[in-house]
Design an enzyme around this catalytic site. Structure first.
Site, mmCIF file in Angstrom:
data_model
loop_
_atom_site.group_PDB
_atom_site.id
_atom_site.type_symbol
_atom_site.label_atom_id
_atom_site.label_comp_id
_atom_site.label_asym_id
_atom_site.label_seq_id
_atom_site.Cartn_x
_atom_site.Cartn_y
_atom_site.Cartn_z
ATOM 1 N N LEU A 16 32.774 44.986 38.342
ATOM 2 C CA LEU A 16 33.133 45.488 39.679
ATOM 3 C C LEU A 16 34.627 45.700 39.807
ATOM 4 O O LEU A 16 35.113 46.553 40.526
ATOM 5 C CB LEU A 16 32.675 44.493 40.746
ATOM 6 C CG LEU A 16 31.174 44.439 40.989
ATOM 7 C CD1 LEU A 16 30.831 43.280 41.910
ATOM 8 C CD2 LEU A 16 30.690 45.745 41.579
ATOM 9 N N LYS A 18 38.810 43.923 38.425
ATOM 10 C CA LYS A 18 39.469 42.835 37.727
ATOM 11 C C LYS A 18 40.735 42.437 38.466
ATOM 12 O O LYS A 18 41.284 43.228 39.241
ATOM 13 C CB LYS A 18 39.763 43.184 36.269
ATOM 14 C CG LYS A 18 40.632 44.386 36.013
ATOM 15 C CD LYS A 18 40.733 44.528 34.484
ATOM 16 C CE LYS A 18 41.657 45.586 33.994
ATOM 17 N NZ LYS A 18 41.453 46.921 34.481
ATOM 18 N N LYS A 20 44.308 39.573 38.206
ATOM 19 C CA LYS A 20 45.324 39.175 37.241
ATOM 20 C C LYS A 20 44.700 38.260 36.175
ATOM 21 O O LYS A 20 44.989 38.359 34.996
ATOM 22 C CB LYS A 20 46.423 38.413 37.985
ATOM 23 C CG LYS A 20 47.783 38.569 37.362
ATOM 24 C CD LYS A 20 48.869 38.204 38.332
ATOM 25 C CE LYS A 20 50.158 37.963 37.554
ATOM 26 N NZ LYS A 20 50.980 36.953 38.193
ATOM 27 N N PHE A 21 43.813 37.367 36.635
ATOM 28 C CA PHE A 21 43.211 36.414 35.684
ATOM 29 C C PHE A 21 41.704 36.565 35.719
ATOM 30 O O PHE A 21 41.030 35.882 36.460
ATOM 31 C CB PHE A 21 43.570 34.971 36.083
ATOM 32 C CG PHE A 21 45.047 34.739 36.183
ATOM 33 C CD1 PHE A 21 45.679 34.745 37.424
ATOM 34 C CD2 PHE A 21 45.806 34.548 35.036
ATOM 35 C CE1 PHE A 21 47.038 34.552 37.519
ATOM 36 C CE2 PHE A 21 47.171 34.355 35.135
ATOM 37 C CZ PHE A 21 47.796 34.358 36.361
ATOM 38 N N ARG A 23 37.791 38.856 35.447
ATOM 39 C CA ARG A 23 37.044 40.031 35.927
ATOM 40 C C ARG A 23 35.934 39.583 36.853
ATOM 41 O O ARG A 23 35.588 38.411 36.899
ATOM 42 C CB ARG A 23 36.401 40.731 34.717
ATOM 43 C CG ARG A 23 37.397 41.358 33.766
ATOM 44 C CD ARG A 23 36.699 41.839 32.499
ATOM 45 N NE ARG A 23 37.651 42.449 31.593
ATOM 46 C CZ ARG A 23 38.099 43.696 31.718
ATOM 47 N NH1 ARG A 23 37.627 44.442 32.717
ATOM 48 N NH2 ARG A 23 38.990 44.181 30.887
ATOM 49 N N VAL A 24 35.384 40.569 37.584
ATOM 50 C CA VAL A 24 34.261 40.238 38.457
ATOM 51 C C VAL A 24 33.114 41.212 38.175
ATOM 52 O O VAL A 24 33.361 42.399 37.938
ATOM 53 C CB VAL A 24 34.717 40.276 39.941
ATOM 54 C CG1 VAL A 24 35.097 41.654 40.375
ATOM 55 C CG2 VAL A 24 33.679 39.673 40.834
ATOM 56 N N ASP A 134 48.527 35.358 51.451
ATOM 57 C CA ASP A 134 48.550 36.554 50.600
ATOM 58 C C ASP A 134 47.717 37.674 51.211
ATOM 59 O O ASP A 134 46.969 38.354 50.512
ATOM 60 C CB ASP A 134 48.024 36.184 49.200
ATOM 61 C CG ASP A 134 48.521 37.167 48.149
ATOM 62 O OD1 ASP A 134 47.998 37.132 47.021
ATOM 63 O OD2 ASP A 134 49.398 37.991 48.479
HETATM 64 C C1 LIG Z 1 40.469 41.267 44.864
HETATM 65 C C2 LIG Z 1 40.488 40.948 43.408
HETATM 66 C C3 LIG Z 1 39.415 39.942 43.112
HETATM 67 N N1 LIG Z 1 38.099 40.558 43.377
HETATM 68 C C4 LIG Z 1 37.076 39.754 43.751
HETATM 69 O O1 LIG Z 1 37.174 38.544 43.787
HETATM 70 C C5 LIG Z 1 35.848 40.463 44.165
HETATM 71 C C6 LIG Z 1 34.779 39.829 44.776
HETATM 72 C C7 LIG Z 1 33.766 40.742 45.130
HETATM 73 N N2 LIG Z 1 32.570 40.722 45.767
HETATM 74 N N3 LIG Z 1 32.091 41.977 45.846
HETATM 75 C C8 LIG Z 1 32.968 42.820 45.262
HETATM 76 N N4 LIG Z 1 32.708 44.172 45.241
HETATM 77 C C9 LIG Z 1 33.359 45.108 44.477
HETATM 78 O O2 LIG Z 1 34.283 44.817 43.745
HETATM 79 C C10 LIG Z 1 32.900 46.530 44.583
HETATM 80 C C11 LIG Z 1 33.654 47.506 43.964
HETATM 81 C C12 LIG Z 1 33.264 48.851 44.071
HETATM 82 C C13 LIG Z 1 32.121 49.224 44.800
HETATM 83 N N5 LIG Z 1 31.726 50.571 44.879
HETATM 84 C C14 LIG Z 1 30.874 50.890 46.046
HETATM 85 C C15 LIG Z 1 30.380 52.314 45.949
HETATM 86 N N6 LIG Z 1 31.492 53.249 45.791
HETATM 87 C C16 LIG Z 1 31.044 54.624 45.797
HETATM 88 C C17 LIG Z 1 32.246 52.944 44.563
HETATM 89 C C18 LIG Z 1 32.783 51.527 44.590
HETATM 90 C C19 LIG Z 1 31.387 48.222 45.417
HETATM 91 C C20 LIG Z 1 31.770 46.880 45.312
HETATM 92 C C21 LIG Z 1 34.043 42.059 44.801
HETATM 93 S S1 LIG Z 1 35.574 42.149 44.054
HETATM 94 C C22 LIG Z 1 39.493 39.431 41.708
HETATM 95 C C23 LIG Z 1 40.447 38.460 41.449
HETATM 96 C C24 LIG Z 1 40.546 37.952 40.178
HETATM 97 C C25 LIG Z 1 39.694 38.379 39.156
HETATM 98 C C26 LIG Z 1 38.736 39.366 39.437
HETATM 99 C C27 LIG Z 1 38.628 39.901 40.715
#
Ligand SMILES: CC[C@@H](NC(=O)c1cc2[nH]nc(NC(=O)c3ccc(N4CCN(C)CC4)cc3)c2s1)c1ccccc1
Length: 286
Positions: A16, A18, A20-21, A23-24, A134
């Site tokens: 979904l 990434k 700094k540390f 991926r998700v 933040d």
């Molecule tokens: C905010 C950064 C943080 N992220 C989380 O914790 C994250 C937690 C979390 N829950 N749900 C997410 N959903 C998505 O990332 C997502 C991305 C694109 C989507 N699409 C919908 C349809 N569209 C047409 C295209 C895009 C839908 C959901 C994320 S990210 C993080 C921090 C450190 C390591 C990894 C991630």
């Protein structure tokens, strides 16, 4: 009694995003079919003994106990020899900053509804003496119904606080008392009012499309310390008034969150009336 989780319980879907540390990933819990987001952090990358490991522990401790529609839920966590896994709520419309970049800037009615949701989430956090520290578009996600979800509590702490971990990344959202610690006379401690400043920066960025103090590192520092910003003329007088009441050098003089929610600009766009709902329809309901 929180259940014990392990990796075998989940089917892992597409990546979904990434941070700094780590991926998700999209994930589904096998027995229930429950959809969630699985954040994977590599222990090796969380340099032992540095601030980051403590930040992850704090992120888990704080976020696991929060329940609010505008705060991303953490359902649980587990780890194996190499990785830490955080089981998070799935936000179906992804990262807010991507929407902001795509739309360049938000119309006032949308920005006001977003700020009202952020103020509601921050009131909930501050009642629990949690400072997020933040608040910026990169840390806000959008739920399937278009509602905002504050995520990434890696930098949140219990108030009042004395910062120990060195800040890195953009200074844009930091308040004067954090960029110029000795400016507030006493030691560089600060409290929840840092989030009020960030809410002002967020309001500005939603309406203008860029942060108010965006500049070179040195100039950003100086402009924040002087609250030196100009608000473009296309910003309405009501929105301008709210921004100026949040971006105040003296933390004690910033508009409190209950007053933010009662501000004329918020009331004008957020009263759930016939007019507001109709306008949403004409705007394609985005
Ligand atoms: C905010 C950064 C943080 N992220 C989380 O914790 C994250 C937690 C979390 N829950 N749900 C997410 N959903 C998505 O990332 C997502 C991305 C694109 C989507 N699409 C919908 C349809 N569209 C047409 C295209 C895009 C839908 C959901 C994320 S990210 C993080 C921090 C450190 C390591 C990894 C991630």
């Amino acid at each position: 009694q929180p259940r014990q989780f392990h990796l075998g319980m989940f089917e892992i879907g597409r990546p979904l995003g990434k941070g700094k540390f780590g991926r998700v990933y999209l994930a589904r819990e096998r027995s229930s079919g429950f959809i969630c987001a699985l954040k994977v952090l590599y222990k090796a990358e969380l340099q032992h003994g540095s601030g980051v490991e403590k930040q992850v522990r704090r992120e888990v401790e704080i976020q696991s106990n929060l329940r609010h529609p505008n705060i991303l839920k953490m359902y649980g966590h587990f780890h194996d020899s190499k990785r830490i896994f955080l089981i998070l709520e799935f936000a179906g419309r992804g990262e807010l900053y991507k929407h902001l970049r795509k739309e360049n800037r938000f119309p006032e009615w949308k920005a006001a509804q977003y700020i009202a949701q952020m103020a509601s989430a921050l009131r909930y956090l501050h009642r629990k003496h949690v400072i997020h520290r933040d608040i910026k578009p990169e840390n806000i996600l959008v739920g399937i119904h278009g509602e905002l979800k504050i995520s990434d509590f890696g930098w949140s702490v219990h108030a009042p606080n004395h910062r120990r971990t060195t800040l890195c990344g953009t200074l844009d959202y930091l308040p004067p008392e954090m960029v110029r610690p000795h400016g507030n006379g006493n030691d560089n401690s600060y409290d929840e009012k840092v989030d009020l400043w960030s809410l002002g920066v967020l309001t500005y960025e939603f309406l203008v499309g860029e942060a108010p103090f965006e500049d070179t590192m040195v100039m950003t520092h100086r402009r924040i310390a002087r609250a030196d910003m100009t608000i473009p003329s296309f910003v309405s007088p009501e929105a301008r008034d709210l921004i100026k009441k949040l971006l105040v050098l003296d933390p004690a003089k910033r508009l409190p969150l209950d007053a933010v929610q009662q501000h004329p600009w918020i009331i004008k766009h957020c009263v759930k009336g016939e007019r507001a709902t109709n306008r949403e329809k004409t705007k394609g309901g985005e």
